[in-house]
Design an enzyme around this catalytic site. Structure first.
Site, PDB file in Angstrom:
ATOM      1  N   GLN A  66      91.420 -91.646 -32.011  1.00 26.43           N
ATOM      2  CA  GLN A  66      91.230 -91.582 -30.923  1.00 26.43           C
ATOM      3  C   GLN A  66      91.021 -90.243 -29.837  1.00 26.43           C
ATOM      4  O   GLN A  66      90.079 -90.113 -29.053  1.00 26.43           O
ATOM      5  CB  GLN A  66      92.367 -92.291 -30.134  1.00 26.43           C
ATOM      6  CG  GLN A  66      92.359 -92.494 -28.721  1.00 26.43           C
ATOM      7  CD  GLN A  66      93.565 -92.716 -27.961  1.00 26.43           C
ATOM      8  OE1 GLN A  66      94.651 -92.827 -28.429  1.00 26.43           O
ATOM      9  NE2 GLN A  66      93.744 -92.898 -26.601  1.00 26.43           N
ATOM     10  N   LEU A  67      91.478 -89.216 -30.801  1.00 22.33           N
ATOM     11  CA  LEU A  67      91.324 -87.950 -30.001  1.00 22.33           C
ATOM     12  C   LEU A  67      90.528 -87.096 -30.353  1.00 22.33           C
ATOM     13  O   LEU A  67      90.154 -85.988 -29.528  1.00 22.33           O
ATOM     14  CB  LEU A  67      92.801 -87.426 -29.887  1.00 22.33           C
ATOM     15  CG  LEU A  67      94.054 -88.181 -29.407  1.00 22.33           C
ATOM     16  CD1 LEU A  67      95.335 -87.681 -29.341  1.00 22.33           C
ATOM     17  CD2 LEU A  67      93.745 -88.662 -27.963  1.00 22.33           C
ATOM     18  N   TYR A 195     106.767 -93.148 -38.490  1.00 21.89           N
ATOM     19  CA  TYR A 195     105.977 -92.125 -37.641  1.00 21.89           C
ATOM     20  C   TYR A 195     106.855 -91.261 -36.996  1.00 21.89           C
ATOM     21  O   TYR A 195     106.752 -90.174 -37.051  1.00 21.89           O
ATOM     22  CB  TYR A 195     105.054 -93.195 -36.585  1.00 21.89           C
ATOM     23  CG  TYR A 195     104.161 -92.343 -35.824  1.00 21.89           C
ATOM     24  CD1 TYR A 195     103.357 -91.514 -36.357  1.00 21.89           C
ATOM     25  CD2 TYR A 195     104.523 -92.545 -34.268  1.00 21.89           C
ATOM     26  CE1 TYR A 195     102.347 -90.980 -35.379  1.00 21.89           C
ATOM     27  CE2 TYR A 195     103.619 -91.957 -33.598  1.00 21.89           C
ATOM     28  CZ  TYR A 195     102.529 -91.034 -33.812  1.00 21.89           C
ATOM     29  OH  TYR A 195     101.920 -90.467 -33.069  1.00 21.89           O
TER      30      TYR A 195
HETATM   31  N1  LIG Z   1      96.797 -91.490 -29.442  1.00 25.26           N
HETATM   32  C1  LIG Z   1      97.931 -91.229 -28.928  1.00 25.26           C
HETATM   33  O1  LIG Z   1      98.304 -91.799 -27.908  1.00 25.26           O
HETATM   34  C2  LIG Z   1      98.817 -90.087 -29.714  1.00 25.26           C
HETATM   35  C3  LIG Z   1     100.180 -90.094 -28.902  1.00 25.26           C
HETATM   36  C4  LIG Z   1     100.900 -89.078 -29.346  1.00 25.26           C
HETATM   37  C5  LIG Z   1     100.710 -88.324 -30.587  1.00 25.26           C
HETATM   38  N2  LIG Z   1      99.263 -88.473 -31.002  1.00 25.26           N
HETATM   39  C6  LIG Z   1      99.100 -87.918 -32.334  1.00 25.26           C
HETATM   40  O2  LIG Z   1      97.865 -87.362 -32.181  1.00 25.26           O
HETATM   41  C7  LIG Z   1      97.080 -87.391 -33.672  1.00 25.26           C
HETATM   42  C8  LIG Z   1      95.812 -87.853 -33.467  1.00 25.26           C
HETATM   43  O3  LIG Z   1      95.946 -89.371 -32.859  1.00 25.26           O
HETATM   44  P1  LIG Z   1      94.912 -90.324 -33.139  1.00 25.26           P
HETATM   45  O4  LIG Z   1      95.358 -91.389 -31.735  1.00 25.26           O
HETATM   46  O5  LIG Z   1      93.445 -89.600 -32.742  1.00 25.26           O
HETATM   47  O6  LIG Z   1      94.968 -91.160 -34.282  1.00 25.26           O
HETATM   48  P2  LIG Z   1      94.180 -92.230 -34.985  1.00 25.26           P
HETATM   49  O7  LIG Z   1      94.894 -93.115 -35.704  1.00 25.26           O
HETATM   50  O8  LIG Z   1      92.903 -92.618 -33.903  1.00 25.26           O
HETATM   51  O9  LIG Z   1      93.394 -91.254 -35.891  1.00 25.26           O
HETATM   52  C9  LIG Z   1      93.874 -90.726 -37.137  1.00 25.26           C
HETATM   53  C10 LIG Z   1      92.806 -90.265 -38.138  1.00 25.26           C
HETATM   54  O10 LIG Z   1      93.408 -89.669 -39.243  1.00 25.26           O
HETATM   55  C11 LIG Z   1      92.485 -90.196 -40.451  1.00 25.26           C
HETATM   56  N3  LIG Z   1      93.351 -89.898 -41.597  1.00 25.26           N
HETATM   57  C12 LIG Z   1      94.406 -90.844 -42.089  1.00 25.26           C
HETATM   58  N4  LIG Z   1      94.730 -90.551 -43.402  1.00 25.26           N
HETATM   59  C13 LIG Z   1      93.637 -89.270 -43.689  1.00 25.26           C
HETATM   60  C14 LIG Z   1      93.931 -88.458 -44.849  1.00 25.26           C
HETATM   61  N5  LIG Z   1      94.474 -88.870 -45.981  1.00 25.26           N
HETATM   62  N6  LIG Z   1      93.162 -87.052 -44.528  1.00 25.26           N
HETATM   63  C15 LIG Z   1      92.627 -87.133 -43.498  1.00 25.26           C
HETATM   64  N7  LIG Z   1      92.322 -87.943 -42.417  1.00 25.26           N
HETATM   65  C16 LIG Z   1      93.305 -89.161 -42.426  1.00 25.26           C
HETATM   66  C17 LIG Z   1      92.110 -91.464 -40.234  1.00 25.26           C
HETATM   67  O11 LIG Z   1      91.039 -91.865 -40.842  1.00 25.26           O
HETATM   68  C18 LIG Z   1      91.958 -91.297 -38.602  1.00 25.26           C
HETATM   69  O12 LIG Z   1      90.587 -91.135 -38.322  1.00 25.26           O
HETATM   70  C19 LIG Z   1      98.126 -87.909 -34.503  1.00 25.26           C
HETATM   71  O13 LIG Z   1      98.709 -86.773 -35.018  1.00 25.26           O
HETATM   72  C20 LIG Z   1      98.950 -88.712 -33.400  1.00 25.26           C
HETATM   73  O14 LIG Z   1     100.237 -88.838 -34.174  1.00 25.26           O
HETATM   74  C21 LIG Z   1      98.470 -89.755 -30.574  1.00 25.26           C
END
Ligand SMILES: NC(=O)c1ccc[n+]([C@@H]2O[C@H](COP(=O)([O-])OP(=O)(O)OC[C@H]3O[C@@H](n4cnc5c(N)ncnc54)[C@H](O)[C@@H]3O)[C@@H](O)[C@H]2O)c1
Length: 368
Positions: A66-67, A195
């Site tokens: 997402q980010l 998580y």
């Molecule tokens: N989106 C939110 O609302 C939110 C809120 C708080 C914190 N975060 C944190 O921000 C970060 C990004 O969030 P997001 O929403 O983009 O997450 P997301 O789940 O959309 O994306 C996570 C990505 O990690 C990749 N991934 C999984 N296993 C992997 C591996 N072994 N090697 C490399 N990549 C791998 C996946 O392919 C995916 O594209 C995360 O660490 C999340 O914990 C997000």
């Protein structure tokens, strides 16, 4: 103390020094002659100074979620297209592949990570790879591997190569015994999801590496992030459903209050904290917040331009239990004070922006 005897004098002093994070300890730690993986840690050799490149050279892991794509766009605008590398284990869609450097990187593969950092002379690492709450609960062993073992690889690589490291944390790093309204930066953290547990681990390990090895670790606890293309969280689904069908079924109770933020604020906060001078950071893990609302408050705001929107509630007990253990409001005063954090989007701006972005004009016109 046989283990201590085997260490260098500086290492012994560091381990025996009282407290953590005080200046004398930080100085002693930087002079330790070994790194976490027993590779010589000479930061002056490994790291590329900013004056040499003018801009940081950034690697984003897990960049196709997402980010990551939005953050890459923001950082590329600031530092130049070729200075920001997106990586993931998934195949990028063509618009992402053609918008700037993309490479395969599995954070569980330490050597692959090291090769990328070395070959591209990376100076900043933004570590986005993770399995989030619902996905993590569905596959605990994979979540443990990616979120904990993967993080260890990232910490070691960053410490060995003198990188500035950003790892996001989350409201999920708190639990039912944390103060929830508001939740301060420092309080009880006993989350009940893998998580959340892995994110508390990341916060603590990052801070430990900062004190122990001088790692420039920076961490923000993001609230729920709202963007047009995020996963079907209620606070995103409502906009899509309001526009498509005019009906929305909410899976949380109407008064479930959670901290939330529009994606543009989240990405800007990430850039701001990465650019903040180290001496401004009195902590290494900060809460950031923008707004806090419940489903019924969001519905009322969406119904202002779309009064015909019909809403029903069908509570999902698993999601409700998780939401009930999360903060209702985040105290982010330290971020505001230390490095000038300030959000742009409150609830009314969020609703207008999301509806405009998703092309609600036709339905709003019809409602009028
Ligand atoms: N989106 C939110 O609302 C939110 C809120 C708080 C914190 N975060 C944190 O921000 C970060 C990004 O969030 P997001 O929403 O983009 O997450 P997301 O789940 O959309 O994306 C996570 C990505 O990690 C990749 N991934 C999984 N296993 C992997 C591996 N072994 N090697 C490399 N990549 C791998 C996946 O392919 C995916 O594209 C995360 O660490 C999340 O914990 C997000």
């Amino acid at each position: 103390m046989p283990v201590l005897r085997a260490l260098s004098k500086a290492a012994r002093q560091a381990l025996l020094a009282p407290g953590c994070g005080c200046p004398p300890l930080a100085v002693a730690v930087r002079s330790i002659s070994f790194s976490p993986r027993q590779v010589t840690n000479d930061a002056s050799f490994h790291s590329v100074s900013f004056s040499e490149t003018d801009h940081p050279k950034v690697l984003i892991t897990g960049g196709l979620g997402q980010l990551g794509v939005g953050l890459a766009k923001l950082l590329r605008k600031r530092f130049g297209n070729n200075n920001v590398i997106l990586s993931d284990i998934r195949k990028p869609p063509s618009h992402v592949f053609h918008s700037g450097p993309f490479i395969y990187s599995d954070i569980l593969d330490y050597k692959n990570l090291r090769e990328i950092v070395v070959n591209n002379r990376i100076t900043w690492l933004v570590h986005y790879s993770a399995l989030l709450s619902a996905v993590g609960e569905a596959n605990v062993s994979l979540a443990r591997a990616v979120n904990i073992t993967g993080l260890h690889n990232i910490l070691d690589i960053a410490a060995e190569h003198g990188l500035r490291l950003f790892v996001p944390s989350t409201i999920g790093a708190f639990g039912p015994t944390s103060p929830r309204n508001p939740t301060p930066d420092l309080c009880v953290q006993r989350p009940r999801t893998i998580y959340g547990v892995s994110k508390v681990h990341a916060e603590l390990m990052g801070e430990y590496y900062h004190h122990r090895y001088g790692l420039d670790f920076r961490c923000l606890r993001y609230p729920g992030i709202i963007s047009a293309d995020s996963q079907p969280d209620y606070a995103v689904a409502i906009f899509h459903d309001a526009i498509k069908t005019g009906k929305f079924e909410c899976n949380l109770k109407p008064d479930t209050r959670l901290p939330m933020m529009y994606i543009d604020d989240c990405l800007r906060a990430t850039l701001d904290v990465m650019e903040a001078p180290a001496e401004q950071l009195t902590m290494r893990t900060y809460n950031i917040n923008a707004m806090s609302f419940s489903p019924e408050e969001l519905v009322a705001e969406v119904q202002k331009p779309l009064p015909d929107l019909q809403v029903t509630y069908n509570i999902d007990p698993v999601r409700q239990a998780i939401a009930d253990s999360w903060p209702m409001n985040f105290d982010d005063n330290n971020a505001r004070k230390d490095w000038g954090w300030k959000h742009d989007y409150d609830l009314p701006e969020l609703v207008t922006t999301m509806l405009n972005f998703l092309g609600a004009d036709s339905r709003i016109a019809r409602a009028n």
